[in-house]
Design a protein around this motif. Sequence first.
Motif, short mmCIF file in Angstrom:
data_model
loop_
_atom_site.label_atom_id
_atom_site.label_comp_id
_atom_site.label_asym_id
_atom_site.label_seq_id
_atom_site.Cartn_x
_atom_site.Cartn_y
_atom_site.Cartn_z
N TYR A 189 -11.86 -9.51 2.85
CA TYR A 189 -11.92 -8.04 2.76
C TYR A 189 -11.90 -7.56 1.31
O TYR A 189 -12.49 -6.52 0.99
CB TYR A 189 -10.74 -7.42 3.52
CG TYR A 189 -10.83 -7.54 5.02
CD1 TYR A 189 -12.03 -7.89 5.64
CD2 TYR A 189 -9.73 -7.28 5.83
CE1 TYR A 189 -12.13 -7.99 7.02
CE2 TYR A 189 -9.81 -7.38 7.22
CZ TYR A 189 -11.01 -7.75 7.80
OH TYR A 189 -11.11 -7.85 9.17
N HIS A 190 -11.23 -8.29 0.42
CA HIS A 190 -11.13 -7.85 -0.97
C HIS A 190 -12.48 -7.93 -1.70
O HIS A 190 -12.63 -7.36 -2.79
CB HIS A 190 -10.10 -8.70 -1.72
CG HIS A 190 -10.38 -10.17 -1.69
ND1 HIS A 190 -10.32 -10.92 -0.53
CD2 HIS A 190 -10.75 -11.03 -2.68
CE1 HIS A 190 -10.61 -12.18 -0.81
NE2 HIS A 190 -10.89 -12.28 -2.10
N PHE B 122 0.82 -1.21 0.00
CA PHE B 122 0.00 0.00 0.00
C PHE B 122 0.86 1.26 0.00
O PHE B 122 0.39 2.34 -0.34
CB PHE B 122 -0.90 0.02 1.23
CG PHE B 122 -2.02 -0.97 1.18
CD1 PHE B 122 -3.05 -0.84 0.26
CD2 PHE B 122 -2.07 -2.04 2.06
CE1 PHE B 122 -4.10 -1.75 0.21
CE2 PHE B 122 -3.11 -2.95 2.04
CZ PHE B 122 -4.12 -2.81 1.10
N ILE C 175 -1.44 -9.77 4.93
CA ILE C 175 -2.17 -9.81 3.66
C ILE C 175 -2.97 -11.10 3.55
O ILE C 175 -4.14 -11.10 3.12
CB ILE C 175 -1.19 -9.68 2.48
CG1 ILE C 175 -0.46 -8.34 2.52
CG2 ILE C 175 -1.92 -9.87 1.15
CD1 ILE C 175 -1.33 -7.14 2.25
N HIS D 99 -13.17 -1.85 0.40
CA HIS D 99 -11.76 -2.27 0.39
C HIS D 99 -11.29 -2.56 -1.03
O HIS D 99 -10.58 -3.54 -1.28
CB HIS D 99 -11.57 -3.50 1.28
CG HIS D 99 -11.82 -3.27 2.73
ND1 HIS D 99 -11.06 -2.40 3.49
CD2 HIS D 99 -12.77 -3.77 3.57
CE1 HIS D 99 -11.51 -2.39 4.74
NE2 HIS D 99 -12.56 -3.21 4.81
N ASP E 209 2.86 -7.09 5.56
CA ASP E 209 1.91 -6.30 4.78
C ASP E 209 2.37 -6.13 3.34
O ASP E 209 2.06 -5.12 2.70
CB ASP E 209 1.72 -4.93 5.42
CG ASP E 209 3.01 -4.15 5.53
OD1 ASP E 209 4.09 -4.75 5.32
OD2 ASP E 209 2.95 -2.93 5.81
N PHE F 220 -7.52 -2.79 -1.53
CA PHE F 220 -6.93 -4.08 -1.18
C PHE F 220 -7.16 -5.09 -2.30
O PHE F 220 -6.26 -5.91 -2.62
CB PHE F 220 -7.53 -4.59 0.13
CG PHE F 220 -7.01 -5.93 0.56
CD1 PHE F 220 -5.64 -6.15 0.73
CD2 PHE F 220 -7.88 -6.99 0.77
CE1 PHE F 220 -5.16 -7.40 1.13
CE2 PHE F 220 -7.42 -8.22 1.17
CZ PHE F 220 -6.05 -8.44 1.34
N TRP G 252 -6.11 -10.97 5.79
CA TRP G 252 -7.15 -10.12 5.20
C TRP G 252 -7.83 -10.82 4.02
O TRP G 252 -9.05 -10.71 3.85
CB TRP G 252 -6.54 -8.79 4.74
CG TRP G 252 -6.10 -7.91 5.86
CD1 TRP G 252 -6.40 -8.04 7.18
CD2 TRP G 252 -5.26 -6.75 5.76
NE1 TRP G 252 -5.81 -7.05 7.91
CE2 TRP G 252 -5.10 -6.23 7.07
CE3 TRP G 252 -4.63 -6.10 4.70
CZ2 TRP G 252 -4.34 -5.10 7.33
CZ3 TRP G 252 -3.87 -4.97 4.96
CH2 TRP G 252 -3.73 -4.47 6.26
N ARG G 253 -7.04 -11.52 3.22
CA ARG G 253 -7.62 -12.23 2.07
C ARG G 253 -8.56 -13.34 2.54
O ARG G 253 -9.65 -13.51 1.99
CB ARG G 253 -6.50 -12.81 1.21
CG ARG G 253 -6.99 -13.40 -0.12
CD ARG G 253 -5.98 -14.33 -0.73
NE ARG G 253 -5.85 -15.55 0.04
CZ ARG G 253 -4.70 -15.99 0.55
NH1 ARG G 253 -3.58 -15.31 0.40
NH2 ARG G 253 -4.67 -17.12 1.24
#
Length: 306
Positions: free
Chosen positions: A218-219, A174, A210, A224, A191, A227, A213-214
């Motif tokens: 979240y994607h 990011f 990462i 988001h 990250d 992301f 979150w996947r």
Amino acid sequence: MKNLSPKSISDLILLICIVFLSAGPIELGYMWEKNRSEDIMNIVPPSLDLVVKDDHMDLIAGFDQEAAAVAMARLVSFKMENEAEFDPIRWLDKALIHICARFGDYQKDSPSSFSLSTRLSIFPQFMFHLRRSQFVQVFNNSPDETAYFRVILNRENVANSAVMIQPSLISYSFHSVPEPAFLDVAAIAADRILLLDSYFTIVIFHGATIAQWRKAGYHNQPEHQAFAQLLQAPHDDADEIIKERFPVPRLVICDQHGSQARFLLAKLNPSATYNSDSRPPGGDVLFTDDVSFEVFLDHLQRLAVQ
């Protein structure tokens, strides 16, 4: 030599062994077949005279580090196939020490004074990765796999062969646009996403955060989208590489601390191992006894200045 079609993608390498110390131009002769009935011999002078003198400046000016690394990889592969009791690691180390001792700038017995021209500065790094590559370390590969790797090495051009020796690594996060990263375990971060291209294998590696979150999905949430774009970017770049390459490389998608992460870890410089005093926050360490590039370079400098 070998027969080449006009559409060949190979780069031929001509190795010249200097037996007598002399100076002057050399001529190269090559023969080609015209209409399968007539052989034509051409004599072509090279673009650089063969010069042997004390300063070697002409040789350094024309030195191509990638081409030299590929030549060493092809030569060591040939020797491993054809010479009994051949020690590739010892041979590569002796050759590298000889080059550094001859072309390096240093004061005798002073490793801290050692330096290499920019034309030579990356060559030791290529040799470090060649020593750890599938062309030299054949223990974990079947004879068929080793033969396949060497056939492709001899067939491909210098650019592709250099990637086989020293893979490319791209970092996605990011905080910045996609950018090249050092081929080092320090490149791993929780990250960050890494894209490794070792020619035969393409690895998409997700840091621990990462990956969490996947897995949480979240994607897939509208808020988001950034992301989602970050996750998709390395896949798009991997697809472009795969489309342009034959044979098609293997695609490995893995997460930090996962079993498939070994495809990335095996190619990284072990600057941080289980013996290291501290572990980088969010990073990783390698469980290996291999020396790091920094230790390798330090030993090289000590031997070159003797």
